[in-house]
Design a protein around this motif. Sequence first.
Motif, PDB file in Angstrom:
ATOM      1  N   LEU A 279       0.815  -1.199   0.000  1.00 11.17           N
ATOM      2  CA  LEU A 279       0.000   0.000   0.000  1.00 11.17           C
ATOM      3  C   LEU A 279       0.856   1.259   0.000  1.00 11.17           C
ATOM      4  O   LEU A 279       0.423   2.308  -0.436  1.00 11.17           O
ATOM      5  N   ALA A 280       2.067   1.126   0.524  1.00 12.24           N
ATOM      6  CA  ALA A 280       2.902   2.303   0.659  1.00 12.24           C
ATOM      7  C   ALA A 280       3.438   2.778  -0.683  1.00 12.24           C
ATOM      8  O   ALA A 280       4.029   3.829  -0.782  1.00 12.24           O
ATOM      9  N   ARG A 317      -3.162  -0.643  -6.861  1.00 12.52           N
ATOM     10  CA  ARG A 317      -2.425  -0.187  -5.699  1.00 12.52           C
ATOM     11  C   ARG A 317      -2.781   1.242  -5.349  1.00 12.52           C
ATOM     12  O   ARG A 317      -1.953   2.136  -5.485  1.00 12.52           O
ATOM     13  N   GLU A 318      -3.993   1.453  -4.954  1.00  8.07           N
ATOM     14  CA  GLU A 318      -4.345   2.793  -4.496  1.00  8.07           C
ATOM     15  C   GLU A 318      -5.490   2.755  -3.493  1.00  8.07           C
ATOM     16  O   GLU A 318      -6.162   1.745  -3.341  1.00  8.07           O
ATOM     17  N   THR A 448      -7.641  -6.685  -1.917  1.00  6.42           N
ATOM     18  CA  THR A 448      -8.312  -5.389  -1.869  1.00  6.42           C
ATOM     19  C   THR A 448      -9.450  -5.417  -0.859  1.00  6.42           C
ATOM     20  O   THR A 448     -10.175  -6.405  -0.780  1.00  6.42           O
ATOM     21  N   LEU A 449      -9.570  -4.317  -0.109  1.00 10.98           N
ATOM     22  CA  LEU A 449     -10.682  -4.195   0.835  1.00 10.98           C
ATOM     23  C   LEU A 449     -11.664  -3.156   0.318  1.00 10.98           C
ATOM     24  O   LEU A 449     -11.255  -2.112  -0.187  1.00 10.98           O
ATOM     25  N   ILE A 479      -7.364  -0.238  -1.060  1.00  9.34           N
ATOM     26  CA  ILE A 479      -8.548  -0.065  -0.212  1.00  9.34           C
ATOM     27  C   ILE A 479      -9.496   0.880  -0.935  1.00  9.34           C
ATOM     28  O   ILE A 479      -9.093   1.938  -1.402  1.00  9.34           O
ATOM     29  N   TYR A 480     -10.756   0.471  -1.038  1.00  4.92           N
ATOM     30  CA  TYR A 480     -11.779   1.352  -1.599  1.00  4.92           C
ATOM     31  C   TYR A 480     -12.783   1.666  -0.500  1.00  4.92           C
ATOM     32  O   TYR A 480     -13.313   0.768   0.142  1.00  4.92           O
TER      33      TYR A 480
END
Lengths: 562, 283, 189
Positions: A279-280, A317-318, A448-449, A479-480
């Motif tokens: 995530l970073a 990745r965002e 992904t969450l 993460i959305y």
Amino acid sequence: MAEPVVRIEGLTYRYRRASEPAIRDIDLTVEAGEVLLVAGPSGCGKSTLIRAINGLIPHAYPGELSGSVRVNGRLTTELRLRDLAAIIGTVLQDPAKQIVGATVEAELAFGPENLGMDRTEIRRRISDVAERAGIRNLLGRETAALSGGERQLLAVGGILMLEPRLYVVDEPLANLDPASAARLLGILRTLADEGHAIVIVEHRVEEALDLRPDRVLYLEEGRTRYLGSVSGFLEIADPDAVKLPFDAVLARFRSDPSLVGTIPAAPGHHAGAAPPGTLAAPGADPAESPRLEFSGVRAGFGDREVLHGIDARLGRREIVAVLGPNGSGKTTLFRTAMRLLKLTGGEIRVDGEPITNRTVAQLASTFGYVFQSPSQMLFARTVREELTFGPRNLGRDPGTFGAIVTDALERTSLDVVEDILDRPPLTLSFGQQKRLALAIALSLEPPTLILDEPSAGQDHRTARRFMREVMAIPGLESIYLVTHDVDLALTHADRILLFREGRVVADGPPLEVVEDTDRWIACNLRPTSLIRANARWSGLNGAFLDAETLAARVATGTAAAP
Amino acid sequence: MNFAPRYLGRGSWLARRDPRVLVIAVVCFVLAAIQVWDLRIMLILDLIAFAYYRTARIPFRQVRRQWMLAILFVSLLVFANGIIASGRIQRLPEGVEPHIYGYIPLLGTPVSAESLTFALVQFLRFLSLIAVGFPIAFAIAPDVFGVTFARLGVPYRFAYAIDLTWRFIPSLAEDFRSTIDAQRVRGMDFTGQSRNPVARVRRQIPVLVPTIVNAIAGAEDTIDAMDLRGFGTGERTWFQDLVLDRTDKLVLIGFGSLLVVATIGGLVTSSSVLWVPDAILPR
Amino acid sequence: MTSMSMPRSMWTVDSRTIVYAAIGAALYGVLVGLFKIPVPGTTAVDARPAFALVPFFGFAFGPVVGLFTGLVGNMIGDQISGWGALTSYNWSIANGVVGLLAGLAPAYLGSMMSGSLGRRAAAGAVGGAIAVVIGFLVVFSDMIKDQMDFNAVLTTEYIPVVIGDLIVTIILVPVLVYAWEPVKERLGR
């Protein structure tokens, strides 16, 4: 001077099944024409205080009470609920639960009917209240078909019908869009100006200040921490516990430089303190297909189309926040992507492949979908059983269940709860249930969450702590978020998809999306003090900062004022 | 899934009646119809029932599914009764022996002119009851159920509970759907089949438990909201006024007479005895 | 110090009773038609998992709530399915009687009720089962109402419905008691 509407002396109250009192030694008076704001974090005793004022304590909640509560000079213990109902009107937190009538008129009539009021008088009041509450257009509608904002106004209308002297309003702003909130606060302000007393309980202090309260009662752990003027309150309030206007936060940091060191690790990953993990490293490889791609997507319920042609790409990745007022189609978007709702037009692709090639269960191993209310899905006798339900459904190897459960609990910091594996899920606290819902999603090991309204049902402090924990979960790619909480979306996401009436009206990084104030207001979103502050000091690093981080930087001069 | 009671008959002649009329009419009709076993009279009752049903102007398209299911279920019930009664026929005129056409293979149940007529009367009666009952759900405004029953003599707390039941149906149905979705994203499969009924009942636990427990836990605020507005603390009024107009009274007199005639007819005529058309008797 | 305790009789009818009754009836009315599971060896009647609401609401909240849940819930279920609330009014009464009897169970199963949660869950199953067996005897009124044959009522109605509903009651009522009791403890009343 006249007898105050409420006079509380030395009030201590303990619920029948509790070992400790929920409130202790409360002294308080509320005068006619006064607006009192009651603030404090969850569990501070706000709800208990409300019940003690409106008479549910002691009439409906058995327990141990000492001290006294007088309303209009008479002890609540000696009044019946029927008598109290005509003096005190209470608007509960969740209007959907407060409304008992099947139609708007039936809801308005409910209180007066119970008090045996004459039919013609009830009709006169319905007409009168519909005008005052601005809900004339709702007359004749069925309550099940109302929006959240309409319901809240109707709930207030139902209380106005009884023409009480005192209005007790419990967290009315939780689910209101700014337009409805402004109307509600306007009604309350008028009532106060006419000489009624108002007690409003709200931890969203920034928004409640629009009501221009006369005094603030700040509770912590059942005791009075502060009782006095608004300005005095803003000087002592804990910006972590209640949501303050940015200027108040900044003033606190300026007057007390030691606060700077207390800022918890930055909530978003922008601030440089992000957890190590995929995530970073935002910024997708352009050649890579997006995780989720919507092209011309249409969907809805039955004949009612909610999404009117959505085009959007959500990267692998965002962190993306889908932001918009209630009813704008945000949740529908992801439910359609999970194949919980039927696609009526367009196409959705997951990792380049049409979703129609996958089942809901297969999609669940790509997207951990966390629903708004955790108790909606908890059924098992133990946490262990709850966590293995998903993997079992997907036919995973039972030999790996032990490791899956341990991993999910560790990633959500639930492993520190005593005997967690054998606890019945429904006996966990609300915060723990929220984290369990997260662990359940993680048990299918998705990259992904998707979080639906992650701040729902939580106060400022616990919502922020929850988001920090989510952002720190190791091993996630993206993460959305679905939310109507403006500051939450702006401070946590790399990118904002702005929704309005089933269409995407803006798509870009937080600072860019908030630039167009007119669009913002047209979307029925609140221009918060934090947005203005971020705009003012935007020279810093191009990211949208949360209140404490920004205040700390401004106070210590690391943020250059324009 | 849409369970909201739909006010499909809105504005129709029947919907303009005092809602008590709709309830009393059904009660009278049911009590009258169960006394009738003469096929000719049953046909008349069906005509009355469907004429009454038509006045509610319920669009057929919206209730087609309900009708199909009801007819299917009635057929099954009547058929099963016919098979199991194995030729014993109630309500036969005294001294009449069944005119048997033949026997059902394997079961050996006799099929006679009388058993067929009996089944037909049963079938037609159920149809008429359904037609008369339909408008209660679709032609009474959703906010007058409580007052309707209260003014029919039901204690007001229970009358109000009926109002509240209608109020809860749409939101509980919505919560239920949400729970199904929440379990589907945990990989729960609702299509799987198993022969074992115990296993299949157990499989419903993940949707039933959260739906039920949440509904009860969520009731706390509603209970508070009712207490705080003085529910159940003394005399109660209803803001809707129900007044029987001339037409309402005529409809009530009509259905009341129907009941009286059916009852007296059952005692002094052969209306409660099976009547078999000559045309179908085997020669 | 004022100490308040309010003894609540089994027959009290207050806001709580009314709200639980309405929730029970609404849930039963909505859910009962949704899933039906055929029981092998029987023809017309299915196991209806939602039926567990009737004995559970009676057992957990008393005979008044149980009666209303069964009676009104069944009428609403019949009305939603198009059958008509009053077409089989005697079946609705039977469901109501089951709820009522399940509500009386805590009174006559006194010793089981005072034990652990597990014992109370078992009491729910036992009380519910007894209520099902006795309560559905009401459906023999079909012999008068529809001139049904005794054997037909017994074999196509009473026995199948009792078997289906016993399965559901014995499996689901204890599960619901297990899930609900800890939640009740947290509500503060």
